[in-house]
Enzyme design. Structure first.
Site, mmCIF file in Angstrom:
data_model
loop_
_atom_site.group_PDB
_atom_site.id
_atom_site.type_symbol
_atom_site.label_atom_id
_atom_site.label_comp_id
_atom_site.label_asym_id
_atom_site.label_seq_id
_atom_site.Cartn_x
_atom_site.Cartn_y
_atom_site.Cartn_z
ATOM 1 C CG PHE A 55 -1.984 0.992 1.235
ATOM 2 C CD1 PHE A 55 -3.164 0.729 0.569
ATOM 3 C CD2 PHE A 55 -1.841 2.204 1.887
ATOM 4 C CE1 PHE A 55 -4.195 1.657 0.556
ATOM 5 C CE2 PHE A 55 -2.866 3.139 1.882
ATOM 6 C CZ PHE A 55 -4.044 2.865 1.206
ATOM 7 C CG ASP A 76 -0.242 -2.308 7.080
ATOM 8 O OD1 ASP A 76 -1.388 -2.576 7.491
ATOM 9 O OD2 ASP A 76 0.040 -1.239 6.510
ATOM 10 C CE1 TYR A 131 -9.092 3.456 7.382
ATOM 11 C CE2 TYR A 131 -8.070 4.513 9.262
ATOM 12 C CZ TYR A 131 -7.998 4.066 7.955
ATOM 13 O OH TYR A 131 -6.835 4.209 7.252
ATOM 14 C CE LYS A 132 -8.041 0.527 5.426
ATOM 15 N NZ LYS A 132 -6.630 0.354 5.085
ATOM 16 N NE ARG A 150 -10.178 -2.543 -2.013
ATOM 17 C CZ ARG A 150 -9.514 -1.837 -1.094
ATOM 18 N NH1 ARG A 150 -8.319 -2.246 -0.708
ATOM 19 N NH2 ARG A 150 -10.005 -0.731 -0.591
HETATM 20 C C1 LIG Z 1 -5.888 1.630 4.798
HETATM 21 C C2 LIG Z 1 -4.429 1.408 4.809
HETATM 22 C C3 LIG Z 1 -3.553 2.357 5.352
HETATM 23 C C4 LIG Z 1 -4.082 3.671 5.849
HETATM 24 O O1 LIG Z 1 -3.135 4.411 6.570
HETATM 25 P P1 LIG Z 1 -3.613 5.646 7.448
HETATM 26 O O2 LIG Z 1 -2.389 6.213 7.993
HETATM 27 O O3 LIG Z 1 -4.555 5.095 8.495
HETATM 28 O O4 LIG Z 1 -4.339 6.597 6.549
HETATM 29 C C5 LIG Z 1 -2.201 2.062 5.409
HETATM 30 N N1 LIG Z 1 -1.731 0.884 4.931
HETATM 31 C C6 LIG Z 1 -2.539 -0.048 4.391
HETATM 32 C C7 LIG Z 1 -1.985 -1.341 3.915
HETATM 33 C C8 LIG Z 1 -3.911 0.201 4.299
HETATM 34 O O5 LIG Z 1 -4.715 -0.702 3.745
#
Ligand SMILES: *Cc1c(COP(=O)(O)O)cnc(C)c1O
Length: 406
Positions: A125, A193, A218-219, A365
């Site tokens: 990501f 992560d 939040y997911k 997705r």
């Molecule tokens: C959603 C997501 C993030 C989001 O990072 P924030 O700092 O909370 O905005 C980071 N890494 C991955 C792999 C994600 O899916």
């Protein structure tokens, strides 16, 4: 093939079905995007209301002690820890994934002073990579991006290997135990992560030997938009965590007002400053919905849902190509399909109330959150997808317009 009656039979046998009543899902919506932003629950909104009207409006500053605001980062960390296989005292709830990752990667470079490489997956990501880049620039280290299997790029220079437990695009699951061992055998620290695994998989951080982990709430955990993230440190690293955002919340004695910094013991050393109390209290309500939930049951329903979705889409939507592992065990709680006009197709589906999302360049997705989705909804989503493709309605110009957030 009668999808709807197949789906109803699966719903009738679903032990989690009754949990749906806890969540507020708007009428006419089939929500397949809980992997990006989970829905509100009655418990979460009630906790937010109490925090705002009673604890803040009435309690004022007294609530830091009286309402337990001060303890929330560690108290919520322990509740999250139960869901990700981490013992009490090894998870702190704070900041965002981006900020927590910055602190963790920095801490890793400090724990491995003779090594100057952070290793990550090229398909990671993007914020994870941007953050790793920033840490490297600040700490005089180098970011190595693995194009193939990340473990193949381990070397004697690697201080930290950063892995997404579930790939955000394909949903592929990485073997936490095997990869952590490989990293550690090479002298590196394994950083995980959990964005797309916390609340979806049977994560077992302690058992599987992770060194550090970050994740968001939040997911799949449904903590609300912008809800705080969390950070895990294996117990063997407690007492040795040094991180650059050395704020008072991570100080051993924050209210002694000493002029010099002294890191708190344990994972608390990752705290930086005052937490977003209203968000954290909302999250505490959202976590009430997880009390008594067995992650093995969640995972079993998730596998069954993604299996049904793949089976039904492949039968009814021949123009789409599966972009996720075919084996349920090898994928998280999401399924990706690929199509060159994925963006437009997703927009057309959203217009029909079926909410999934699009990830560049061509990924449709769909996330399957077992606490509030029914198999019948999954079947109805597939029928809508078939209709969008067969009618060609996604070609309407309005579906090609792009917003800032996809
Ligand atoms: C959603 C997501 C993030 C989001 O990072 P924030 O700092 O909370 O905005 C980071 N890494 C991955 C792999 C994600 O899916």
């Amino acid at each position: 093939m009668d999808l709807i009656s197949d789906a109803r039979a699966l719903d009738a046998a679903d032990a989690l079905a009754e949990r749906r009543a806890r969540y507020l899902i708007p009428g006419g919506v089939i929500y397949l995007d809980g992997n990006s932003l989970g829905p509100a629950s009655h418990a979460a909104l009630a906790a937010l209301d109490v925090a705002a009207r009673e604890e803040w409006a009435e309690g004022l500053i007294r609530s830091w002690n009286a309402a337990g605001w001060f303890e929330m980062p560690m108290a919520l960390g322990d509740r999250i820890g139960r869901l990700i296989g981490a013992r009490a005292g090894s998870v702190a709830c704070c900041d965002t994934i981006s900020v927590n990752l910055y602190k963790v990667l920095h801490a890793c470079l400090t724990l491995r002073p003779d090594r100057r490489v952070i290793l990550a997956e090229a398909t990671s990501f993007p914020t994870d990579l941007y953050i790793a880049e920033g840490v490297c620039a600040a700490a005089g280290a180098r970011l190595v991006l693995a194009e193939g299997p990340v473990e193949a790029a381990l070397s004697g220079e690697v201080a930290a290997m950063l892995v997404n437990q579930v790939d955000y695009r394909t949903g592929a699951v990485r073997d936490m135990s095997a990869l952590s061992v490989l990293a550690q055998e090479a002298g590196a620290l394994a950083v995980w992560d959990l964005s797309h695994s916390a609340g979806a998989l049977e994560v077992a951080l302690d058992r599987d030997g992770a060194d550090f982990a970050v994740g968001c709430t939040y997911k799949y955990l449904n903590g609300g938009p912008g809800a705080p993230g969390f950070v895990y440190a294996a117990e063997r690293h407690h007492g040795q965590i040094r991180q650059p955002v050395s704020g008072w919340w991570g100080h051993a004695r924050p209210f002694a007002f000493d002029p010099g910094y002294a890191a708190a013991e344990g994972v608390k050393a990752f705290l930086a400053g005052t937490q977003p109390v209203l968000s954290m209290r909302t999250l505490s309500g959202a976590l009430d919905d997880w009390d008594g939930v067995d992650m093995a049951g969640v995972r079993a329903k998730s596998r069954a849902m993604t299996d049904a979705f793949v089976r039904w889409v492949e039968a009814l939507c021949p123009g789409l190509e599966l972009g996720s592992p075919r084996e349920a065990e090898a994928r998280g709680s999401q399924v990706s399909f690929r199509h060159p006009n994925g963006y437009e197709i997703i927009q057309a589906l959203i217009a029909r109330g079926v909410i999934g999302d699009f990830r560049a360049p061509d990924v449709l997705r769909f996330g399957f959150a077992p606490l509030y989705l029914s198999f019948e909804e999954v079947a109805r989503a597939v029928l809508a997808l078939r209709d969008v493709l067969e009618s060609g309605e996604w070609r309407e110009p309005r579906f090609a317009e792009r917003g800032a957030v996809t």
